[in-house]
Write an enzyme that holds these catalytic residues in place. Structure first.
Site, PDB file in Angstrom:
ATOM      1  N   ASP A  23      37.164 -86.638  46.349  1.00  0.00           N
ATOM      2  CA  ASP A  23      37.131 -86.330  47.788  1.00  0.00           C
ATOM      3  C   ASP A  23      38.441 -86.696  48.482  1.00  0.00           C
ATOM      4  O   ASP A  23      38.450 -87.422  49.481  1.00  0.00           O
ATOM      5  CB  ASP A  23      35.970 -87.076  48.459  1.00  0.00           C
ATOM      6  CG  ASP A  23      34.680 -86.969  47.665  1.00  0.00           C
ATOM      7  OD1 ASP A  23      34.384 -85.866  47.166  1.00  0.00           O
ATOM      8  OD2 ASP A  23      33.979 -87.987  47.528  1.00  0.00           O
ATOM      9  N   GLU A  33      29.313 -79.649  53.407  1.00  0.00           N
ATOM     10  CA  GLU A  33      29.645 -81.059  53.613  1.00  0.00           C
ATOM     11  C   GLU A  33      31.163 -81.223  53.668  1.00  0.00           C
ATOM     12  O   GLU A  33      31.906 -80.247  53.770  1.00  0.00           O
ATOM     13  CB  GLU A  33      29.066 -81.908  52.472  1.00  0.00           C
ATOM     14  CG  GLU A  33      29.558 -81.483  51.090  1.00  0.00           C
ATOM     15  CD  GLU A  33      28.873 -82.210  49.955  1.00  0.00           C
ATOM     16  OE1 GLU A  33      28.009 -83.058  50.213  1.00  0.00           O
ATOM     17  OE2 GLU A  33      29.211 -81.919  48.785  1.00  0.00           O
TER      18      GLU A  33
END
Length: 512
Positions: A15, A183
């Site tokens: 991420d 997301e």
């Protein structure tokens, strides 16, 4: 003209988010339960990276993370530069959204504070907008909140201390055909538009979407701007849009490679006539490309460690918040790990396992392991740790010291894969851990010092057991770790445990 090949960071940096300030690029990544957490990487060219710091010495709440909480802790963070400070905003899905700041990304960083308490708030990103206000976008974890696949914006004060308005869902993925698991949003402004870059479709199978609106509250239109297509790069999404000093744009994102974790790719970005970003090669990931800075030489963070400097280098992390005394690193060329009592002898329960990410290419790890202490069951070695684990090293038995290989999981006792006495009653060996391109692990050892004899034969490597297949961790790839432990209640002295010589790592035939 120099070229780079993807991934530019071929290891588990999940991420990623990044910013440029001047000529410097700074990148952070998720760290979950590991401490220190929030790794900070630096580059001057986007293709050569150095791991320079960790922003979070311990994961709050400190008591909660005194034990390994696999899969919890620091989820997808964001990194921004505003008003002379660097800001990290990160979510803990069980506790809320936290903020910390620093004048220099190398530290020191402030103590984190909670901006938004609550469960299931994930993947936050702030924006100090042109209208003088500050906003935060975030996603949702269904495992905690009962909902997912939607993006929420809330106005916050510019100091990121509190919300100053109601939260609103600005994108509902359930209303978009084919969208699932929306997301990881990142909020930007460009050319009069509010932009949300956000992945959807799942970690290993999804794509990258760009949303834009004239108002931060929407309505947002969208386009898919990066997807696998006919390339071998599965799930290319979630990352950071950055620019260069000469005005070119780039996108850093991850690819899930299973046991090797979420590796980081770099894509060129151009803007089409309608003002939409076009990532990679017309929306497909590039495998190689000219470097952003001509002449730049791609390079990854160092993994080897000669322990010649006091303390632990940023490349090392524990499985839980560390306690003073877990490691003795005095800069003399060795690392001592005092034996830690372990109720079940299960390494997934033990916070005091000192780890690095498993590189994304074949690697070998070599170190000298010495064991001190007379208490039966005292052990020290090298582990490859995921949802299941295996380790090789030295074990004190009632009759001496043995080389052993064992494997374990979340439940049950460890299984012995191999065990044999160390020749001549020695208490140290040189241990080599080799990981192939599929993540299969082979351990081998040789006496230390080599047994008396003729040259190479005296220093011959002994394969300790058949190859063992490494397993993924909880939201992370497998890790290589050093540890020392003993049964609960063992009569331990302060010096009992494992001592490790320099750790030498070679990745795909190159020194690392």
């Amino acid at each position: 003209m120099t070229h780079y090949s993807n991934p530019v960071l071929d290891a588990d940096w999940p991420d990623p988010d990044a910013v440029r300030v001047g000529d410097d690029y700074w990148l952070i990544a998720s760290s979950f339960n590991r401490a220190p957490g929030l790794p900070v990487l630096h580059s001057r060219d986007l293709v050569s990276w150095e791991h320079v710091a960790n922003a979070l010495p311990a994961v709050p709440p400190a008591g909660h993370y005194a034990l390994p909480r696999h899969g919890s802790g620091v989820w997808a963070p964001s990194l921004r530069h505003h008003d002379g400070l660097f800001w990290i905003v990160y979510p803990d899905p069980d506790h809320g959204i936290f903020v910390l700041t620093a004048a220099d990304p190398r530290g020191p960083w402030s103590e984190p504070w909670c901006l938004l308490p609550g469960q299931g708030l994930i993947d936050p990103c702030p924006l100090w907008a042109d209208d003088g206000r500050a906003y935060l976008v975030h996603g949702w974890a269904k495992s905690r909140a009962g909902v997912k696949n939607r993006l929420t914006v809330v106005e916050v004060d510019p100091a990121l201390r509190r919300a100053v308005g109601p939260a609103r869902t600005v994108v509902d993925g359930d209303e978009l055909p084919g969208f699932r698991t929306l997301e990881g949003p990142k909020l930007y402004q460009r050319d009069g538009w509010y932009w949300i870059f956000a992945p959807a479709g799942g970690v290993a199978t999804g794509w990258q979407t760009a949303f834009r609106s004239r108002s931060v509250w929407g309505p947002y239109e969208h386009r898919v701007v990066l997807e696998q297509g006919d390339t071998p790069v599965n799930g290319p999404h979630q990352g950071a849009w950055v620019d260069t000093p000469d005005g070119h744009d780039w996108f850093l994102h991850f690819q899930d490679r299973g046991v090797f974790g979420r590796v980081v790719h770099l894509q060129p970005v151009r803007w089409d006539d309608d003002g939409w970003p076009v990532l990679g090669d017309e929306g497909r990931p590039v495998l190689a490309h000219p470097t952003p800075v001509p002449g730049a030489e791609p390079g990854e963070p160092v993994r080897s460690d000669d322990f010649s400097a006091p303390g632990l280098a940023p490349r090392w992390h524990w499985q839980a918040n560390p306690v003073d005394g877990w490691a003795v690193a005095d800069g003399a060329g060795t690392l001592r790990l005092p034996a830690q009592p372990s109720a079940r002898g299960n390494l997934r329960d033990q916070g005091a396992v000192l780890c690095q990410q498993l590189p994304g290419q074949p690697s070998t790890w070599e170190t000298r392991v010495a064991l001190s202490g007379d208490a039966p069951g005292t052990r020290a070695g090298v582990a490859v740790l995921g949802r299941e684990y295996a380790w090789a090293g030295l074990l004190r038995t009632p009759v001496g010291v043995e080389v052993t290989v064992r494997r374990g999981g979340t439940y049950g006792d460890e299984e012995i894969l191999a065990q044999e006495p160390v020749p001549g009653g020695a208490t140290s060996v040189v241990l080599r851990t080799a990981v192939d391109a599929e993540g299969a692990v082979t351990w081998s050892w040789r006496p230390d010092p080599p047994a008396e004899g003729d040259g190479a034969a005296a220093a011959e490597w002994h394969e300790a057991a058949a190859p063992w297949q490494a397993r993924v961790g909880h939201w992370i790839g497998a890790e290589v770790g050093l540890f020392s432990s003993a049964p609960l209640g063992a009569d331990l002295r302060p010096d009992d445990g494992g001592t490790f010589g320099p750790v030498r790592v070679a990745v795909a035939g190159k020194d690392a």
